[in-house]
Design an enzyme around this catalytic site. Structure first.
Site, mmCIF file in Angstrom:
data_model
loop_
_atom_site.group_PDB
_atom_site.id
_atom_site.type_symbol
_atom_site.label_atom_id
_atom_site.label_comp_id
_atom_site.label_asym_id
_atom_site.label_seq_id
_atom_site.Cartn_x
_atom_site.Cartn_y
_atom_site.Cartn_z
ATOM 1 N N THR A 53 0.815 -1.210 0.000
ATOM 2 C CA THR A 53 0.000 0.000 0.000
ATOM 3 C C THR A 53 0.851 1.263 0.000
ATOM 4 O O THR A 53 0.310 2.362 -0.037
ATOM 5 C CB THR A 53 -0.928 0.043 1.221
ATOM 6 O OG1 THR A 53 -0.179 -0.311 2.374
ATOM 7 C CG2 THR A 53 -2.077 -0.927 1.046
ATOM 8 N N GLU A 93 -20.194 -19.861 -16.729
ATOM 9 C CA GLU A 93 -19.912 -18.432 -16.548
ATOM 10 C C GLU A 93 -21.146 -17.600 -16.888
ATOM 11 O O GLU A 93 -21.427 -16.599 -16.227
ATOM 12 C CB GLU A 93 -18.726 -17.993 -17.400
ATOM 13 C CG GLU A 93 -17.391 -18.674 -17.072
ATOM 14 C CD GLU A 93 -16.970 -18.527 -15.622
ATOM 15 O OE1 GLU A 93 -17.368 -17.529 -14.968
ATOM 16 O OE2 GLU A 93 -16.256 -19.419 -15.115
#
Ligand code: ADP
Ligand code: MG
Ligand code: ZN
Length: 646
Positions: free
Chosen positions: A244, A465
């Site tokens: 981060t 999917e």
């Protein structure tokens, strides 16, 4: 702790001086000038030599005073004075014995059953004649060797050992560089002007930057704060998931604060030598106090800051890490408040840190460097795209929306992947489709080439999917589907459906969690409806769905039978961390949880099947298109499925 005597540099110098003095006293009676044997002989013949001392190996002679002898030698030898009389030395010619003499000596040795025999070399007998003829006073001298032997064989080796030992002792206890053992590895960080990091290079973590720059301003103008009696903060801890930008932020501070910046990593303190870590901490703080105002930055603080008495620590034994931590705590307490030294740390595992580290007066400020929000991700992308040649169609807001959960490091990687893909395909600039491909690549891994799945398998994947997509589209609480693909990829197996929340969310309602489970089960539901049987392709979905269902019951208290119950146990030993063990619970409770978990899964599976049954035509369209085009983006989905009803 008692410290051994320190050997200073001056001590060594004195010792060496003494040795040299002793040596020169022992080995050279006079200052002499070395000349050739022939020269020596001719000077004797010319009557210039006053006397001669013949020792084993060389002759040292003294010239007569120059008035008597005249200039000794056309000026190559400077005239004698009282301080430097004419001492000359030369090696005398050895006259070795003839072969016959050697053989005789050998025979003698054999006769006496000796294995060793000696043949003595003698000085040139002519020299003696010459000396006698010239009336030079001469003498022979056997040099006593014992003293020099003693010196060479005993004093010198022991002296060397002793010096070495003293040296090692010194390095061990105070630490400095030569052995790289004790000394703190901290280097004053000289921000090199080329690679200098600025706050503007760190995006999406504005709150952290604000907090951190406040500390920098403490250092720059401490009076402004101490005026009213406030104490300067001592320690600041950057906490956040890996990647981060904690290390980056620290480097930016080094670049922006105009104070010395000591930087090192927690593991730098730890070596295999006992006591080294603590010594390094001591050194580091001593150096920092000298340079105040300054900043000390310890990256990966958890390497030393792990909670003492942690289960992983050796029981009853000496623990180097613990010792280092103790020293760190001691140094933090020993800080004079007026010394402007700020300690900064970074960790992505705050839960393992020792609570004592976080006490007021130590790392008393914790700054969360969290995963960036959508806006933050856009800003980070812009930072990393500065160096790229961008196409006109690149929309960072769109990319940011598609990358929830990405941290700065992921986004940096994404930009680079996009640029690599663009270069590979010879694009003139990095275009939006390169970023799209890069996102898929970063999330799913590399595309797998080749026909390694059968046409039938491909059909199953397409319907699976499509099932996720369809259920996602028609379920109110679910996140909208961004794209769906049946390109096999490294990690994401045979295909994937990507959902992205419209906003980064911290709270989820019960309905949304249920919706999520329903979408996860949509893949298997479609398989069952279309093919009448299910495949293993759904295993990953099932793990996720079951986990969410169980978390709802054991963590979030969303059970109908056991409302508001949490089985999480908050561990007391760590300050910030949430201990993640479940509390022990009765078999009845476990049974109730399992039963309800099954009910949740069954209900959502039924709901998914219902949705698919209702939209069977759209499912066919989706699957057919997917088989033809491999990928569908959100635009295609809107076209096929219409606007979301939710
Ligand atoms: P960590 O928090 O694990 O210390 P780093 O600071 O080492 O993460 O980040 C790794 C890389 O990711 C950085 O060098 C930078 O390129 C990129 N990065 C991470 N966070 C950010 C951010 N907030 N802004 C810009 N780049 C970032
Ligand atoms: Mg780091
Ligand atoms: Zn699936």
């Amino acid at each position: 702790m008692q410290r051994p005597v320190r050997f200073s540099f001056g001590y060594y110098l004195a010792m060496f001086a003494a040795i040299f003095l002793l040596q020169s006293m022992l080995f050279s009676g006079y200052k002499t000038k070395e000349i050739a044997y022939s020269q020596f002989r001719s000077w004797i013949a010319e009557g210039r030599v006053e006397d001669a001392v013949i020792t084993e190996g060389k002759i040292v002679g003294e010239l007569k005073e120059p008035e008597e002898a005249g200039k000794p030698d056309g000026g190559t030898v400077s005239p004698p004075s009282k301080q430097t009389p004419w001492h000359l030395s030369t090696l005398w010619n050895w006259i070795t014995r003839t072969e016959a003499e050697i053989e005789a000596a050998r025979a003698r040795a054999r006769a006496e059953e000796e294995r060793h025999f000696t043949v003595v070399a003698l000085p040139d007998p002519e020299l003696i004649n010459l000396l006698q003829r010239q009336g030079v006073e001469y003498r022979g001298k056997v040099e006593s060797k014992w003293l020099s032997n003693f010196f060479l064989n005993w004093i010198v080796p022991f002296g060397i050992l002793f010096l070495l030992w003293g040296f090692l002792m010194r390095k061990m206890q105070q630490g400095p560089n030569a052995l790289k053992v004790g000394q703190s590895k901290a280097k004053v960080f000289e921000a090199d002007p080329e690679n200098r990091v600025h706050f503007s290079d760190v995006a999406g973590v504005d709150e952290a930057i604000e907090e951190v720059s406040e500390v920098v301003s403490f250092l720059k103008e401490p009076d402004r704060y101490t005026r009213l009696g406030a104490k300067l903060p001592k320690g600041l801890l950057l906490i956040g998931p890996p990647g981060t930008g904690k290390t980056l932020l620290a480097r930016a501070i080094a670049g922006e604060a105009e104070v010395p910046f000591f930087s090192l990593s927690g593991s730098d303190f730890l070596e295999m030598f006992v006591g080294v870590g603590a010594a390094r901490v001591r050194d580091l703080f001593a150096a920092a106090k000298e340079k105040a105002p300054c900043i000390i930055f310890i990256d990966e603080l958890d390497a030393i800051g792990k909670s003492r008495g942690h289960p992983a620590a050796p029981v009853g034994g000496y623990d180097e890490r613990e010792n280092t931590l103790n020293q760190l705590l001691v140094e933090l307490d020993g800080f004079d408040e007026r010394v402007a030294v700020v300690l900064m740390g970074a960790t992505n595992r705050p839960e393992v840190l020792d609570p004592a580290l976080m006490r007021p007066g130590r790392f008393d400020r914790q700054v969360l460097v969290d995963r960036p929000h959508r806006e933050g991700r856009r800003a980070i992308l812009e930072v990393h795209a500065r160096s790229l040649v961008l196409g006109a169609d690149v929309d960072f807001a769109d990319i940011a929306a598609q990358t929830p959960g990405f941290v700065g490091a992921d986004l940096a990687n994404l930009c680079n992947e996009a640029a690599l893909l663009a270069s590979r395909d010879d694009h003139a600039s990095v275009e939006m489709r390169d970023f799209q491909n890069a996102i898929e690549r970063v999330i799913g891994g590399l595309e797998k080439k080749g026909n390694f799945i059968t046409a039938e398998e491909r059909r199953i994947v397409a319907y699976h999917e499509s099932g996720h997509t369809l259920v996602g589209h028609f379920t109110a609480g679910a996140d909208p589907v961004q794209k769906v693909s049946i390109v096999p990829r490294g990690r994401a197996a045979l295909g994937y459906t990507m959902q992205a929340p419209l906003e980064d969310r911290y709270l989820r309602s019960r309905d949304e969690l249920l919706g999520h489970i329903r979408v996860l089960l949509g893949g298997r539901a479609a398989e069952e409806i279309v093919f009448g049987e299910v495949s293993t392709g759904a295993s990953d979905d099932l793990v996720k769905a079951s986990t969410i269902a169980r978390d709802m019951l054991t963590i979030y208290g969303m059970s109908e039978r056991l409302p508001n119950l949490s089985l999480m146990h908050q561990s007391e030993t760590s300050f910030l961390g949430k201990g993640s063990e479940l509390v022990p619970h009765s078999a009845e409770v476990e049974q109730a949880i399992s039963a309800e978990q099954l009910e949740i899964l069954a209900a959502q599976y039924a709901a998914a099947k219902e949705t698919i049954g209702k939209h069977r035509d759209e499912l066919e369209t989706l699957a057919t298109r997917l088989l033809a085009r491999e990928k569908l983006e959100s635009g295609d989905l809107l076209e096929i499925l219409g606007a979301r009803s939710a």
